[in-house]
Design a protein around this motif. Structure first.
Motif, PDB file in Angstrom:
ATOM      1  N   ARG A 188       9.959 -78.412  38.789  1.00  0.00           N
ATOM      2  CA  ARG A 188       9.495 -79.582  39.527  1.00  0.00           C
ATOM      3  C   ARG A 188       7.977 -79.618  39.607  1.00  0.00           C
ATOM      4  NH1 ARG A 188      14.077 -78.377  43.930  1.00  0.00           N
ATOM      5  NH2 ARG A 188      15.794 -79.509  42.939  1.00  0.00           N
ATOM      6  N   ALA A 189       7.366 -78.454  39.828  1.00  0.00           N
ATOM      7  CA  ALA A 189       5.911 -78.402  39.889  1.00  0.00           C
ATOM      8  C   ALA A 189       5.304 -78.768  38.537  1.00  0.00           C
ATOM      9  CB  ALA A 189       5.454 -77.013  40.321  1.00  0.00           C
ATOM     10  N   CYS A 190       5.937 -78.350  37.446  1.00  0.00           N
ATOM     11  CA  CYS A 190       5.439 -78.705  36.117  1.00  0.00           C
ATOM     12  C   CYS A 190       5.507 -80.212  35.893  1.00  0.00           C
ATOM     13  CB  CYS A 190       6.242 -77.983  35.039  1.00  0.00           C
ATOM     14  SG  CYS A 190       5.857 -76.213  34.897  1.00  0.00           S
ATOM     15  N   ARG A 191       6.540 -80.851  36.401  1.00  0.00           N
ATOM     16  CA  ARG A 191       6.655 -82.307  36.254  1.00  0.00           C
ATOM     17  C   ARG A 191       5.488 -83.015  36.944  1.00  0.00           C
ATOM     18  NH1 ARG A 191      10.835 -86.064  35.296  1.00  0.00           N
ATOM     19  NH2 ARG A 191       9.885 -88.129  35.318  1.00  0.00           N
ATOM     20  N   LEU A 192       5.006 -82.462  38.048  1.00  0.00           N
ATOM     21  CA  LEU A 192       3.914 -83.087  38.792  1.00  0.00           C
ATOM     22  C   LEU A 192       2.570 -82.967  38.088  1.00  0.00           C
ATOM     23  CD1 LEU A 192       4.697 -82.130  42.505  1.00  0.00           C
ATOM     24  CD2 LEU A 192       5.152 -84.281  41.318  1.00  0.00           C
ATOM     25  N   ILE A 193       2.455 -82.075  37.108  1.00  0.00           N
ATOM     26  CA  ILE A 193       1.192 -81.957  36.372  1.00  0.00           C
ATOM     27  C   ILE A 193       0.838 -83.302  35.743  1.00  0.00           C
ATOM     28  CG2 ILE A 193       0.050 -80.884  34.390  1.00  0.00           C
ATOM     29  CD1 ILE A 193       1.808 -78.383  34.952  1.00  0.00           C
ATOM     30  N   SER A 234      -5.648 -77.900  37.974  1.00  0.00           N
ATOM     31  CA  SER A 234      -6.594 -78.950  37.584  1.00  0.00           C
ATOM     32  C   SER A 234      -5.997 -80.353  37.625  1.00  0.00           C
ATOM     33  CB  SER A 234      -7.126 -78.668  36.173  1.00  0.00           C
ATOM     34  OG  SER A 234      -6.068 -78.608  35.228  1.00  0.00           O
ATOM     35  N   ALA A 235      -4.686 -80.459  37.810  1.00  0.00           N
ATOM     36  CA  ALA A 235      -4.042 -81.776  37.784  1.00  0.00           C
ATOM     37  C   ALA A 235      -4.356 -82.563  39.052  1.00  0.00           C
ATOM     38  CB  ALA A 235      -2.535 -81.622  37.638  1.00  0.00           C
ATOM     39  N   GLY A 236      -4.683 -83.832  38.873  1.00  0.00           N
ATOM     40  CA  GLY A 236      -4.890 -84.730  40.011  1.00  0.00           C
ATOM     41  C   GLY A 236      -5.904 -84.183  40.986  1.00  0.00           C
ATOM     42  N   ASP A 237      -5.508 -84.088  42.244  1.00  0.00           N
ATOM     43  CA  ASP A 237      -6.411 -83.576  43.270  1.00  0.00           C
ATOM     44  C   ASP A 237      -6.211 -82.078  43.524  1.00  0.00           C
ATOM     45  OD1 ASP A 237      -3.950 -83.682  44.436  1.00  0.00           O
ATOM     46  OD2 ASP A 237      -4.513 -85.007  46.094  1.00  0.00           O
ATOM     47  N   GLY A 238      -5.472 -81.423  42.643  1.00  0.00           N
ATOM     48  CA  GLY A 238      -5.313 -79.980  42.751  1.00  0.00           C
ATOM     49  C   GLY A 238      -4.448 -79.520  43.897  1.00  0.00           C
ATOM     50  N   THR A 239      -3.542 -80.361  44.370  1.00  0.00           N
ATOM     51  CA  THR A 239      -2.741 -80.002  45.544  1.00  0.00           C
ATOM     52  C   THR A 239      -1.281 -79.674  45.208  1.00  0.00           C
ATOM     53  OG1 THR A 239      -2.248 -82.339  45.973  1.00  0.00           O
ATOM     54  CG2 THR A 239      -4.176 -81.384  47.081  1.00  0.00           C
ATOM     55  N   ILE A 240      -0.981 -79.438  43.936  1.00  0.00           N
ATOM     56  CA  ILE A 240       0.388 -79.062  43.583  1.00  0.00           C
ATOM     57  C   ILE A 240       0.680 -77.676  44.164  1.00  0.00           C
ATOM     58  CG2 ILE A 240       1.985 -78.509  41.717  1.00  0.00           C
ATOM     59  CD1 ILE A 240       0.501 -80.507  39.971  1.00  0.00           C
ATOM     60  N   THR A 241       1.739 -77.579  44.929  1.00  0.00           N
ATOM     61  CA  THR A 241       2.159 -76.291  45.476  1.00  0.00           C
ATOM     62  C   THR A 241       3.358 -75.782  44.685  1.00  0.00           C
ATOM     63  OG1 THR A 241       3.607 -77.330  47.112  1.00  0.00           O
ATOM     64  CG2 THR A 241       1.325 -76.864  47.786  1.00  0.00           C
ATOM     65  N   LEU A 242       3.678 -74.515  44.888  1.00  0.00           N
ATOM     66  CA  LEU A 242       4.763 -73.890  44.145  1.00  0.00           C
ATOM     67  C   LEU A 242       5.520 -72.936  45.062  1.00  0.00           C
ATOM     68  CD1 LEU A 242       6.123 -73.457  41.367  1.00  0.00           C
ATOM     69  CD2 LEU A 242       4.389 -71.720  40.883  1.00  0.00           C
ATOM     70  N   HIS A 260       2.681 -88.854  28.310  1.00  0.00           N
ATOM     71  CA  HIS A 260       1.414 -88.137  28.179  1.00  0.00           C
ATOM     72  C   HIS A 260       1.541 -86.655  28.526  1.00  0.00           C
ATOM     73  CE1 HIS A 260       0.239 -92.395  28.779  1.00  0.00           C
ATOM     74  NE2 HIS A 260      -0.676 -92.102  27.882  1.00  0.00           N
ATOM     75  N   ALA A 261       2.750 -86.174  28.658  1.00  0.00           N
ATOM     76  CA  ALA A 261       2.959 -84.802  29.128  1.00  0.00           C
ATOM     77  C   ALA A 261       3.439 -83.866  28.017  1.00  0.00           C
ATOM     78  CB  ALA A 261       3.968 -84.806  30.282  1.00  0.00           C
ATOM     79  N   LYS A 262       3.092 -84.169  26.779  1.00  0.00           N
ATOM     80  CA  LYS A 262       3.555 -83.339  25.669  1.00  0.00           C
ATOM     81  C   LYS A 262       3.019 -81.918  25.762  1.00  0.00           C
ATOM     82  CE  LYS A 262       4.119 -87.217  22.485  1.00  0.00           C
ATOM     83  NZ  LYS A 262       3.667 -87.843  21.206  1.00  0.00           N
ATOM     84  N   GLY A 263       1.800 -81.754  26.268  1.00  0.00           N
ATOM     85  CA  GLY A 263       1.237 -80.421  26.402  1.00  0.00           C
ATOM     86  C   GLY A 263       2.007 -79.568  27.395  1.00  0.00           C
ATOM     87  N   VAL A 264       2.484 -80.200  28.462  1.00  0.00           N
ATOM     88  CA  VAL A 264       3.283 -79.481  29.448  1.00  0.00           C
ATOM     89  C   VAL A 264       4.593 -79.013  28.815  1.00  0.00           C
ATOM     90  CG1 VAL A 264       4.505 -79.658  31.647  1.00  0.00           C
ATOM     91  CG2 VAL A 264       2.265 -80.749  31.365  1.00  0.00           C
ATOM     92  N   LEU A 276      -2.851 -75.514  34.656  1.00  0.00           N
ATOM     93  CA  LEU A 276      -2.799 -76.982  34.595  1.00  0.00           C
ATOM     94  C   LEU A 276      -2.497 -77.557  35.976  1.00  0.00           C
ATOM     95  CD1 LEU A 276      -0.880 -77.666  31.250  1.00  0.00           C
ATOM     96  CD2 LEU A 276      -3.332 -77.910  31.695  1.00  0.00           C
ATOM     97  N   MET A 277      -1.645 -76.886  36.749  1.00  0.00           N
ATOM     98  CA  MET A 277      -1.371 -77.338  38.117  1.00  0.00           C
ATOM     99  C   MET A 277      -2.651 -77.337  38.940  1.00  0.00           C
ATOM    100  SD  MET A 277       2.183 -75.317  39.009  1.00  0.00           S
ATOM    101  CE  MET A 277       3.497 -75.254  37.788  1.00  0.00           C
TER     102      MET A 277
END
Length: 212
Positions: free
Chosen positions: A118-123, A162-170, A129-133, A159-160
């Motif tokens: 789920r966290a990877c999906r949020l990247i 640096s993605a968006g505002d950097g607030t992806i938690t795990l 555009h998520a081929k790298g993920v 990547l998590m």
């Protein structure tokens, strides 16, 4: 030496790693900039993933303090030790220079459990555009050994950051359990199936875990 995957060990290991990480996170994210001890601990944990040789008599307190009788010894089950070590080192990379906690707070019981998929999906939620993920997730599945899996997981965690505002938690309890399970040939496919389902179904999906 344990040769077969143990769900009981996986569950206890996840809770152990969670306790260690939240103790460190609570110290590091204090309003005054965190304690010197927590900053030093994160640096020690990152060093191994960065290719440096750890000083075991120093980093051991960060990794193994509180490793009680309910968990196997390194001789009995080296996979458990490797999983705990990797999960905490990955957390240290994720948390670096972040003033908010990157490990999902156990108090957020009303929120969807932020598993690795789920966290990877949020990247990049835009699948076009998520081929790298997806390439890195595939690399983790194809890795020839545990260290290769950890390298791919680390790339995704960066990547998590640096993605968006950097607030992806795990949910690091979940990740520690996955890193343990992935070391057993008869059980590793279940982990990648879970990551795939959580990734492709989006953050609103629910999947049954072995510790539910």
């Amino acid at each position: 030496m344990r040769r077969y995957f143990s769900r009981d060990v996986a569950g206890k290991l996840g809770y152990f790693v969670n306790r260690r990480i939240f103790k460190l996170q609570n110290e590091y994210t204090k309003r005054d900039g965190g304690t010197p001890e927590s900053r030093a601990a994160l640096a020690r944990l990152r060093r191994d993933l960065d290719g440096g040789a750890p000083a075991w008599m120093t980093v051991g307190s960060d990794l193994f303090e509180g490793w009680g009788r309910s968990l196997p010894s390194g001789e009995e089950d080296p996979a458990a030790v490797r999983a705990a070590r990797a999960a905490m080192e990955l957390y240290a990379c994720h948390q670096q220079s972040r003033r908010h906690g990157v490990a999902q707070d156990a108090k957020d019981a009303d929120k969807i459990r932020m598993t690795f998929g789920r966290a990877c999906r949020l990247i990049d939620p835009d699948m076009e555009h998520a081929k790298g993920v997806r390439r890195r997730l595939s690399a983790a599945e194809a890795a020839p050994d545990f260290n290769g899996v950890v390298r791919s997981v680390r790339a995704l965690i960066m990547l998590m950051r640096s993605a968006g505002d950097g607030t992806i938690t795990l949910d690091y309890r979940s990740l520690a359990q996955d890193l343990y399970q992935i070391q057993f040939p008869e059980a590793c496919s279940e982990v990648f199936q879970r990551w795939s389902m959580d990734y492709y179904s989006g953050t609103g999906a629910t999947t049954q875990r072995h510790d539910a």
